[in-house]
Scaffold this motif. Structure first.
Motif, PDB file in Angstrom:
ATOM      1  N   LEU A 185       0.830  -1.202   0.000  1.00  0.00           N
ATOM      2  CA  LEU A 185       0.000   0.000   0.000  1.00  0.00           C
ATOM      3  C   LEU A 185       0.870   1.259   0.000  1.00  0.00           C
ATOM      4  CD1 LEU A 185      -2.735   1.358   0.038  1.00  0.00           C
ATOM      5  CD2 LEU A 185      -2.768   1.079   2.526  1.00  0.00           C
ATOM      6  N   ALA A 186       1.944   1.243   0.759  1.00  0.00           N
ATOM      7  CA  ALA A 186       2.858   2.396   0.771  1.00  0.00           C
ATOM      8  C   ALA A 186       3.459   2.613  -0.621  1.00  0.00           C
ATOM      9  CB  ALA A 186       3.955   2.200   1.810  1.00  0.00           C
ATOM     10  N   ARG A 187       3.816   1.532  -1.300  1.00  0.00           N
ATOM     11  CA  ARG A 187       4.381   1.653  -2.648  1.00  0.00           C
ATOM     12  C   ARG A 187       3.332   2.164  -3.620  1.00  0.00           C
ATOM     13  NH1 ARG A 187       7.938   3.120  -6.290  1.00  0.00           N
ATOM     14  NH2 ARG A 187       8.248   1.615  -7.966  1.00  0.00           N
ATOM     15  N   ILE A 188       2.102   1.699  -3.503  1.00  0.00           N
ATOM     16  CA  ILE A 188       1.019   2.190  -4.363  1.00  0.00           C
ATOM     17  C   ILE A 188       0.836   3.696  -4.178  1.00  0.00           C
ATOM     18  CG2 ILE A 188      -1.515   2.191  -4.584  1.00  0.00           C
ATOM     19  CD1 ILE A 188      -1.353  -0.885  -4.242  1.00  0.00           C
ATOM     20  N   GLU A 189       0.785   4.132  -2.928  1.00  0.00           N
ATOM     21  CA  GLU A 189       0.613   5.562  -2.662  1.00  0.00           C
ATOM     22  C   GLU A 189       1.774   6.362  -3.259  1.00  0.00           C
ATOM     23  OE1 GLU A 189      -2.031   7.054  -1.572  1.00  0.00           O
ATOM     24  OE2 GLU A 189      -3.108   5.226  -1.056  1.00  0.00           O
ATOM     25  N   GLU A 190       2.988   5.832  -3.138  1.00  0.00           N
ATOM     26  CA  GLU A 190       4.156   6.499  -3.717  1.00  0.00           C
ATOM     27  C   GLU A 190       4.024   6.611  -5.234  1.00  0.00           C
ATOM     28  OE1 GLU A 190       8.968   5.689  -4.202  1.00  0.00           O
ATOM     29  OE2 GLU A 190       7.743   4.266  -3.075  1.00  0.00           O
ATOM     30  N   LEU A 191       3.642   5.518  -5.891  1.00  0.00           N
ATOM     31  CA  LEU A 191       3.500   5.519  -7.341  1.00  0.00           C
ATOM     32  C   LEU A 191       2.433   6.517  -7.802  1.00  0.00           C
ATOM     33  CD1 LEU A 191       3.691   1.666  -7.912  1.00  0.00           C
ATOM     34  CD2 LEU A 191       5.333   3.354  -8.812  1.00  0.00           C
ATOM     35  N   SER A 239      -5.039  -2.862  -4.098  1.00  0.00           N
ATOM     36  CA  SER A 239      -5.333  -1.903  -5.165  1.00  0.00           C
ATOM     37  C   SER A 239      -5.855  -0.605  -4.568  1.00  0.00           C
ATOM     38  CB  SER A 239      -6.393  -2.461  -6.121  1.00  0.00           C
ATOM     39  OG  SER A 239      -5.955  -3.647  -6.724  1.00  0.00           O
ATOM     40  N   ARG A 240      -5.550   0.483  -5.226  1.00  0.00           N
ATOM     41  CA  ARG A 240      -6.097   1.795  -4.861  1.00  0.00           C
ATOM     42  C   ARG A 240      -6.371   2.562  -6.138  1.00  0.00           C
ATOM     43  NH1 ARG A 240      -6.706  -0.058  -0.732  1.00  0.00           N
ATOM     44  NH2 ARG A 240      -6.278   0.691   1.338  1.00  0.00           N
ATOM     45  N   PHE A 250       4.269  -3.521 -10.159  1.00  0.00           N
ATOM     46  CA  PHE A 250       2.919  -3.092  -9.824  1.00  0.00           C
ATOM     47  C   PHE A 250       2.215  -2.681 -11.118  1.00  0.00           C
ATOM     48  CE2 PHE A 250       4.742  -3.192  -5.774  1.00  0.00           C
ATOM     49  CZ  PHE A 250       3.813  -2.955  -4.783  1.00  0.00           C
ATOM     50  N   ILE A 251       0.925  -2.967 -11.220  1.00  0.00           N
ATOM     51  CA  ILE A 251       0.142  -2.562 -12.374  1.00  0.00           C
ATOM     52  C   ILE A 251      -0.288  -1.110 -12.154  1.00  0.00           C
ATOM     53  CG2 ILE A 251      -1.992  -2.920 -13.657  1.00  0.00           C
ATOM     54  CD1 ILE A 251      -1.771  -5.878 -12.889  1.00  0.00           C
ATOM     55  N   LEU A 252      -0.130  -0.295 -13.192  1.00  0.00           N
ATOM     56  CA  LEU A 252      -0.507   1.119 -13.149  1.00  0.00           C
ATOM     57  C   LEU A 252      -1.588   1.363 -14.189  1.00  0.00           C
ATOM     58  CD1 LEU A 252       3.142   2.515 -13.226  1.00  0.00           C
ATOM     59  CD2 LEU A 252       1.692   2.201 -11.211  1.00  0.00           C
ATOM     60  N   ALA A 253      -2.490   2.289 -13.910  1.00  0.00           N
ATOM     61  CA  ALA A 253      -3.533   2.585 -14.890  1.00  0.00           C
ATOM     62  C   ALA A 253      -3.994   4.031 -14.783  1.00  0.00           C
ATOM     63  CB  ALA A 253      -4.731   1.657 -14.693  1.00  0.00           C
ATOM     64  N   LEU A 254      -4.215   4.625 -15.928  1.00  0.00           N
ATOM     65  CA  LEU A 254      -4.984   5.858 -16.039  1.00  0.00           C
ATOM     66  C   LEU A 254      -6.221   5.438 -16.816  1.00  0.00           C
ATOM     67  CD1 LEU A 254      -5.242   9.021 -15.792  1.00  0.00           C
ATOM     68  CD2 LEU A 254      -4.524   9.044 -18.188  1.00  0.00           C
ATOM     69  N   VAL A 255      -7.395   5.698 -16.262  1.00  0.00           N
ATOM     70  CA  VAL A 255      -8.632   5.180 -16.839  1.00  0.00           C
ATOM     71  C   VAL A 255      -9.640   6.298 -17.029  1.00  0.00           C
ATOM     72  CG1 VAL A 255     -10.524   3.527 -16.506  1.00  0.00           C
ATOM     73  CG2 VAL A 255      -8.223   2.969 -15.699  1.00  0.00           C
ATOM     74  N   TRP A 256     -10.238   6.334 -18.227  1.00  0.00           N
ATOM     75  CA  TRP A 256     -11.369   7.217 -18.481  1.00  0.00           C
ATOM     76  C   TRP A 256     -12.616   6.449 -18.084  1.00  0.00           C
ATOM     77  CZ3 TRP A 256     -15.866   6.744 -21.210  1.00  0.00           C
ATOM     78  CH2 TRP A 256     -16.603   7.913 -21.407  1.00  0.00           C
ATOM     79  N   ALA A 257     -13.529   7.124 -17.386  1.00  0.00           N
ATOM     80  CA  ALA A 257     -14.788   6.491 -16.981  1.00  0.00           C
ATOM     81  C   ALA A 257     -15.954   7.296 -17.545  1.00  0.00           C
ATOM     82  CB  ALA A 257     -14.887   6.436 -15.458  1.00  0.00           C
ATOM     83  N   GLU A 258     -17.040   6.605 -17.780  1.00  0.00           N
ATOM     84  CA  GLU A 258     -18.241   7.260 -18.274  1.00  0.00           C
ATOM     85  C   GLU A 258     -18.610   8.394 -17.334  1.00  0.00           C
ATOM     86  OE1 GLU A 258     -22.726   5.934 -19.355  1.00  0.00           O
ATOM     87  OE2 GLU A 258     -21.114   4.541 -19.835  1.00  0.00           O
ATOM     88  N   SER A 307      -0.939  -4.103  -6.661  1.00  0.00           N
ATOM     89  CA  SER A 307       0.291  -4.824  -6.335  1.00  0.00           C
ATOM     90  C   SER A 307       0.284  -6.211  -6.957  1.00  0.00           C
ATOM     91  CB  SER A 307       0.418  -4.972  -4.815  1.00  0.00           C
ATOM     92  OG  SER A 307      -0.494  -5.941  -4.332  1.00  0.00           O
ATOM     93  N   PRO A 308       1.463  -6.805  -7.089  1.00  0.00           N
ATOM     94  CA  PRO A 308       1.515  -8.246  -7.326  1.00  0.00           C
ATOM     95  C   PRO A 308       1.047  -8.950  -6.038  1.00  0.00           C
ATOM     96  CG  PRO A 308       3.594  -7.173  -7.889  1.00  0.00           C
ATOM     97  CD  PRO A 308       2.767  -6.183  -7.144  1.00  0.00           C
ATOM     98  N   CYS A 309       1.054 -10.246  -6.012  1.00  0.00           N
ATOM     99  CA  CYS A 309       0.698 -10.996  -4.810  1.00  0.00           C
ATOM    100  C   CYS A 309       1.666 -10.642  -3.684  1.00  0.00           C
ATOM    101  CB  CYS A 309       0.760 -12.490  -5.068  1.00  0.00           C
ATOM    102  SG  CYS A 309      -0.473 -13.082  -6.234  1.00  0.00           S
ATOM    103  N   VAL A 310       1.115 -10.327  -2.510  1.00  0.00           N
ATOM    104  CA  VAL A 310       1.921  -9.976  -1.336  1.00  0.00           C
ATOM    105  C   VAL A 310       1.383 -10.722  -0.122  1.00  0.00           C
ATOM    106  CG1 VAL A 310       2.543  -7.694  -2.234  1.00  0.00           C
ATOM    107  CG2 VAL A 310       0.519  -7.937  -0.784  1.00  0.00           C
ATOM    108  N   LEU A 311       2.180 -10.730   0.930  1.00  0.00           N
ATOM    109  CA  LEU A 311       1.767 -11.386   2.178  1.00  0.00           C
ATOM    110  C   LEU A 311       0.750 -10.528   2.919  1.00  0.00           C
ATOM    111  CD1 LEU A 311       5.308 -12.474   3.415  1.00  0.00           C
ATOM    112  CD2 LEU A 311       3.554 -13.934   2.341  1.00  0.00           C
ATOM    113  N   PRO A 312      -0.286 -11.135   3.462  1.00  0.00           N
ATOM    114  CA  PRO A 312      -1.190 -10.352   4.314  1.00  0.00           C
ATOM    115  C   PRO A 312      -0.422  -9.864   5.536  1.00  0.00           C
ATOM    116  CG  PRO A 312      -1.966 -12.634   4.075  1.00  0.00           C
ATOM    117  CD  PRO A 312      -0.679 -12.535   3.358  1.00  0.00           C
TER     118      PRO A 312
END
Length: 165
Positions: free
Chosen positions: A36-42, A83-84, A136-144, A154-159
């Protein structure tokens, strides 16, 4: 909030790919808190490179960890994917393509890989990337509704409840 079932289904599949896309680059001992920290950084790094600077609004569409669907060798079925997503607020729709080009340029400057694009020709950008070196998967997404959001998975990580080896 998603406005169509099709968009939700496509993006759910996209985010669940995080379980399998980057096994070779992901450290097997990363925890969900570290992910989650890495996601926020990205995501905040990407946002910091955008002009005009969007106001980030956390979306609740991917707020809970999801069990890793297809653990590989050496991975556990107890692993999760984090995911975030953040809505990019205060961006006029006539600047969506400028923002999309800035996102792609930022990811490439950071050494990430653009793995797919769509909707660019009609002003509804969808960009998929993968962070390096951690996959990590990154996305910019257009939504209706003519909204954009940034997301990462993230990829698979330990809980967090799993003791590290």
């Amino acid at each position: 909030m998603f406005r169509t079932q099709g968009t939700l289904a496509a993006l759910t599949i996209f985010f669940l790919v995080g379980c399998t896309s980057s096994r070779s680059v992901m450290a097997p001992t990363m925890t969900q808190s570290q992910a989650l920290a890495r996601i926020e950084e990205l995501l905040t790094d990407t946002n910091s490179a955008l002009t005009p600077r969007p106001r980030l609004e956390l979306s609740d569409m991917f707020s809970a960890p999801t069990r890793c669907l297809d653990p590989g060798p050496g991975e556990s079925s107890d692993q999760v994917v984090i995911s975030r997503a953040y809505w990019l607020r205060d961006i006029p729709s006539n600047q969506h393509m400028d923002v999309a080009r800035q996102v792609m340029a930022r990811w490439e400057r950071q050494g990430h890989v653009i793995v797919g694009t769509g909707g660019m020709e009609i002003g509804r950008p969808n960009i998929a990337g993968e962070s390096r070196p951690d996959g990590f998967i990154l996305a910019l997404v257009w939504a209706e509704g003519d909204d954009l959001y940034l997301a990462a998975t993230s990829p698979c990580v330990l809980p967090d409840t799993t003791p590290e080896p």
